[in-house]
Design a protein around this motif. Structure first.
Motif, PDB file in Angstrom:
ATOM      1  N   PRO A 177       0.804  -1.231   0.000  1.00 41.50           N
ATOM      2  CA  PRO A 177       0.000   0.000   0.000  1.00 41.50           C
ATOM      3  C   PRO A 177       0.835   1.278   0.000  1.00 41.50           C
ATOM      4  N   GLY A 178       2.167   1.183  -0.176  1.00 39.17           N
ATOM      5  CA  GLY A 178       3.035   2.352   0.009  1.00 39.17           C
ATOM      6  C   GLY A 178       3.021   3.354  -1.128  1.00 39.17           C
ATOM      7  N   LEU A 179       2.415   2.978  -2.273  1.00 37.03           N
ATOM      8  CA  LEU A 179       2.408   3.819  -3.474  1.00 37.03           C
ATOM      9  C   LEU A 179       3.816   4.315  -3.834  1.00 37.03           C
ATOM     10  N   ASN A 180       4.801   3.409  -3.665  1.00 36.54           N
ATOM     11  CA  ASN A 180       6.160   3.679  -4.128  1.00 36.54           C
ATOM     12  C   ASN A 180       6.249   3.340  -5.606  1.00 36.54           C
ATOM     13  N   LEU A 181       7.058   4.098  -6.338  1.00 33.42           N
ATOM     14  CA  LEU A 181       7.212   3.824  -7.765  1.00 33.42           C
ATOM     15  C   LEU A 181       8.568   3.192  -8.041  1.00 33.42           C
ATOM     16  N   VAL A 182       8.611   2.406  -9.129  1.00 33.61           N
ATOM     17  CA  VAL A 182       9.853   1.835  -9.614  1.00 33.61           C
ATOM     18  C   VAL A 182      10.131   2.487 -10.957  1.00 33.61           C
ATOM     19  N   ASP A 183      11.359   2.924 -11.188  1.00 35.20           N
ATOM     20  CA  ASP A 183      11.728   3.480 -12.485  1.00 35.20           C
ATOM     21  C   ASP A 183      11.863   2.301 -13.467  1.00 35.20           C
ATOM     22  N   ILE A 184      10.794   2.053 -14.228  1.00 30.76           N
ATOM     23  CA  ILE A 184      10.728   0.833 -15.046  1.00 30.76           C
ATOM     24  C   ILE A 184      11.854   0.812 -16.080  1.00 30.76           C
ATOM     25  N   GLU A 185      12.118   1.956 -16.703  1.00 30.41           N
ATOM     26  CA  GLU A 185      13.139   2.011 -17.755  1.00 30.41           C
ATOM     27  C   GLU A 185      14.526   1.673 -17.194  1.00 30.41           C
ATOM     28  N   LYS A 186      14.840   2.244 -16.026  1.00 30.73           N
ATOM     29  CA  LYS A 186      16.161   1.983 -15.411  1.00 30.73           C
ATOM     30  C   LYS A 186      16.291   0.523 -15.008  1.00 30.73           C
ATOM     31  N   PRO A 299      -6.660  19.024   8.924  1.00 28.61           N
ATOM     32  CA  PRO A 299      -5.888  19.029  10.176  1.00 28.61           C
ATOM     33  C   PRO A 299      -5.780  17.660  10.858  1.00 28.61           C
ATOM     34  N   SER A 300      -6.653  16.709  10.517  1.00 26.00           N
ATOM     35  CA  SER A 300      -6.585  15.396  11.172  1.00 26.00           C
ATOM     36  C   SER A 300      -5.675  14.414  10.439  1.00 26.00           C
ATOM     37  N   ILE A 301      -5.049  14.888   9.361  1.00 28.82           N
ATOM     38  CA  ILE A 301      -4.230  13.991   8.533  1.00 28.82           C
ATOM     39  C   ILE A 301      -2.756  14.368   8.662  1.00 28.82           C
ATOM     40  N   GLU A 302      -1.943  13.325   8.859  1.00 27.31           N
ATOM     41  CA  GLU A 302      -0.506  13.529   9.006  1.00 27.31           C
ATOM     42  C   GLU A 302       0.155  13.689   7.638  1.00 27.31           C
ATOM     43  N   ARG A 303      -0.226  12.809   6.692  1.00 27.94           N
ATOM     44  CA  ARG A 303       0.475  12.766   5.407  1.00 27.94           C
ATOM     45  C   ARG A 303      -0.385  12.041   4.378  1.00 27.94           C
ATOM     46  N   VAL A 304      -0.307  12.461   3.122  1.00 27.48           N
ATOM     47  CA  VAL A 304      -1.060  11.806   2.034  1.00 27.48           C
ATOM     48  C   VAL A 304      -0.079  11.379   0.953  1.00 27.48           C
ATOM     49  N   LEU A 305      -0.266  10.160   0.433  1.00 29.18           N
ATOM     50  CA  LEU A 305       0.563   9.681  -0.681  1.00 29.18           C
ATOM     51  C   LEU A 305      -0.306   9.519  -1.915  1.00 29.18           C
ATOM     52  N   HIS A 306       0.043  10.240  -2.976  1.00 39.66           N
ATOM     53  CA  HIS A 306      -0.644  10.140  -4.274  1.00 39.66           C
ATOM     54  C   HIS A 306       0.374  10.629  -5.306  1.00 39.66           C
ATOM     55  N   LEU A 333      -3.451   8.880   9.319  1.00 38.36           N
ATOM     56  CA  LEU A 333      -4.341   9.601  10.226  1.00 38.36           C
ATOM     57  C   LEU A 333      -3.537  10.052  11.453  1.00 38.36           C
ATOM     58  N   LYS A 334      -3.886  11.215  12.011  1.00 43.01           N
ATOM     59  CA  LYS A 334      -3.262  11.598  13.288  1.00 43.01           C
ATOM     60  C   LYS A 334      -3.917  10.764  14.376  1.00 43.01           C
ATOM     61  N   GLY A 335      -3.156   9.863  14.973  1.00 42.76           N
ATOM     62  CA  GLY A 335      -3.736   9.000  16.001  1.00 42.76           C
ATOM     63  C   GLY A 335      -3.292   7.569  15.816  1.00 42.76           C
ATOM     64  N   GLY A 336      -3.910   6.672  16.573  1.00 44.37           N
ATOM     65  CA  GLY A 336      -3.541   5.260  16.528  1.00 44.37           C
ATOM     66  C   GLY A 336      -4.737   4.395  16.208  1.00 44.37           C
ATOM     67  N   LYS A 337      -4.702   3.150  16.739  1.00 48.07           N
ATOM     68  CA  LYS A 337      -5.770   2.185  16.445  1.00 48.07           C
ATOM     69  C   LYS A 337      -7.175   2.714  16.778  1.00 48.07           C
ATOM     70  N   PRO A 338      -7.394   3.317  17.985  1.00 46.35           N
ATOM     71  CA  PRO A 338      -8.776   3.739  18.318  1.00 46.35           C
ATOM     72  C   PRO A 338      -9.311   4.766  17.317  1.00 46.35           C
ATOM     73  N   PRO A 378       2.493   0.664   9.273  1.00 44.49           N
ATOM     74  CA  PRO A 378       2.102   1.518  10.409  1.00 44.49           C
ATOM     75  C   PRO A 378       0.602   1.430  10.696  1.00 44.49           C
ATOM     76  N   VAL A 379       0.215   1.496  11.986  1.00 42.89           N
ATOM     77  CA  VAL A 379      -1.199   1.312  12.343  1.00 42.89           C
ATOM     78  C   VAL A 379      -2.084   2.425  11.791  1.00 42.89           C
ATOM     79  N   ASN A 380      -1.509   3.624  11.601  1.00 42.19           N
ATOM     80  CA  ASN A 380      -2.356   4.735  11.159  1.00 42.19           C
ATOM     81  C   ASN A 380      -2.389   4.899   9.633  1.00 42.19           C
ATOM     82  N   LEU A 381      -1.875   3.879   8.911  1.00 45.83           N
ATOM     83  CA  LEU A 381      -1.898   3.935   7.436  1.00 45.83           C
ATOM     84  C   LEU A 381      -3.257   3.445   6.923  1.00 45.83           C
ATOM     85  N   ILE A 382      -3.895   4.286   6.121  1.00 45.53           N
ATOM     86  CA  ILE A 382      -5.212   3.932   5.574  1.00 45.53           C
ATOM     87  C   ILE A 382      -5.142   3.925   4.055  1.00 45.53           C
TER      88      ILE A 382
END
Ligand SMILES: *Cc1c(COP(=O)(O)O)cnc(C)c1O
Length: 411
Positions: A177-186, A299-306, A333-338, A378-382
């Motif tokens: 789910p990390g939305l990491n890219l691979v340089d396909i050509e390289k 404000p409730s979000i730590e980081r977005v990957l797109h 999300l800012k926070g943990g499991k709950p 990470p637990v807060n990854l959605i």
């Protein structure tokens, strides 16, 4: 076979109007939409009055003209007219010579691993679809086919991990789910410089509409057609594609011998679902980007990957090697499991569920799933698969659920 690319070549002078923004990604071939509707669909091939819609061929066996002399098909595990049609159309969309259909994405994926022998070695990514990761760690490993998992965002790590026994490099881009890219050509250049190593790319997250890895010299492309290709959450299927005659012969042999083939009805549904792929993918991208931008400023979000956001560390690579991005977003999300549990419980439109790429928006919290392979997440990854609903409703749904679930800095 209908050579749709050539047939429409003279139409290029009419391609002056671009109605949709590419958001800085590679410019799409406008005839992709024509291909997906007409390739392998010639009405004349079906004897019963030239129907526009492909019939479903349910027969498991076909009358022979003489022993061993077949009109076209012999037995449905080996060949089936409905399956053959779907294989042709997906091959054409990816720009591949051959397509092979399977009963699931995993059936397609494990067929590629079946090309290897005990003692062979695989290089793959630490961030990988859970099913593929489990197969490599718990099934291939027992057959003495070992895998080295590396961070593939740096191609040098792949080069370092390749040894004299390496026969396959297996990548997913963007990854789940990390939305990491691979340089396909390289990576393709590295693999080509080695002896006897194949490069396979799982292209599920973008579909051939947004990424066509054969343009960069890969050997095999894989799809879970269950996701964007079908797009309607009602078919489980997988696809393999290749340009290489020998590789195709071996994969075809394995497909027929292992027998994990889809039913004609599923092939019919996939053929039907794919007709709207370009329209769906453009809307997934538009909705996905709007949701990602909304979340990035929340404000409730730590980081977005797109990959379409300037803030994605590989934004430039995304624009260089793909034609856009699908509806897949990962956020923290800012926070943990709950807080995470409260958030998904309060969603009213977006559904909590496995899978992705359908018309409906789906959300998943990988770390709260029972499978052990997701322990490192990470637990807060959605993970969010943004669907085709009105995007204003999706944003309103996310906003009310976030406000209710996360109590930090929220006005
Ligand atoms: C779902 C998925 C698969 C597996 O496909 P199935 O059709 O579920 O067997 C493989 N790779 C990726 C990236 C997926 O999302």
């Amino acid at each position: 076979m209908l050579k749709i690319g050539k047939k429409f070549a003279n139409f290029s002078k009419f391609r002056l109007i671009t109605t949709t923004s590419t958001y800085g990604f590679r410019e799409q071939d406008p005839s992709f939409a024509t291909k997906i509707i007409h390739v392998a669909q010639e009405p004349e091939q079906w004897s019963d009055g030239n129907p526009i819609v492909m019939p479903i061929s349910l027969s498991t066996t076909f009358k022979q003209e003489a022993p061993g002399k077949f009109v076209s098909c012999e037995y449905s595990r080996l060949d089936n007219p409905t399956r053959n049609t779907v294989e042709r159309i997906v091959a054409s969309l990816e720009g591949a010579k051959y397509g092979l259909a399977y009963s699931s994405g995993m059936a397609a994926i494990t067929t590629v691993f079946n090309l290897l022998s005990p003692g062979d070695h695989i290089v793959s990514s630490t961030d990988l679809y859970g099913g593929t990761s489990i197969y490599l760690k718990q099934v291939a490993d027992r057959l003495n086919i070992k895998t080295t998992f590396v961070d593939v965002t740096d191609p040098a790590n792949i080069e370092k991990a390749i040894n004299e026994n390496t026969r396959l490099v297996w990548m997913e881009t963007p990854s789940n789910p990390g939305l990491n890219l691979v340089d396909i050509e390289k990576v393709a250049a590295i693999v080509r410089s080695k002896n006897n190593v194949l490069l396979a790319i799982d292209n599920t997250f973008l579909s051939p509409y947004f990424q066509r890895p054969f343009e960069f010299g890969v050997d095999i492309v894989v799809h879970s057609a269950t996701k964007y290709l079908n797009g309607h959450s009602d078919v489980l299927m997988g696809i393999l594609l290749t340009n290489d005659d020998q590789l195709h012969d071996r994969l075809r042999f394995l497909q027929r011998t292992i027998g994990a083939v889809p039913s004609p009805f599923e092939c019919y549904l996939l053929n039907r679902g794919m007709k709207t792929l370009p329209v769906r993918m453009r809307q997934h991208m538009e909705n996905g980007l709007a949701v990602a931008r909304f979340l990035e400023n929340h404000p409730s979000i730590e980081r977005v990957l797109h990959p379409g956001l300037l803030s994605h560390p590989q934004h430039e690579l995304a624009k260089r090697q793909s034609y856009g991005h699908s509806g897949m977003i990962t956020f923290f999300l800012k926070g943990g499991k709950p807080e995470c549990r409260a958030f998904v419980k309060r969603l009213k439109v977006i559904i909590l569920g496995e899978s992705l790429g359908g018309y409906e928006s789906l959300v998943k919290i990988p770390a709260l799933m029972p499978e052990s392979y997701q322990l490192g997440v990470p637990v807060n990854l959605i993970r969010l698969s943004v669907g085709l609903e009105y995007v204003g409703d999706l944003i309103a749904d996310l906003d009310q659920a976030l406000k209710a679930a996360v109590h930090c800095n929220v006005d």
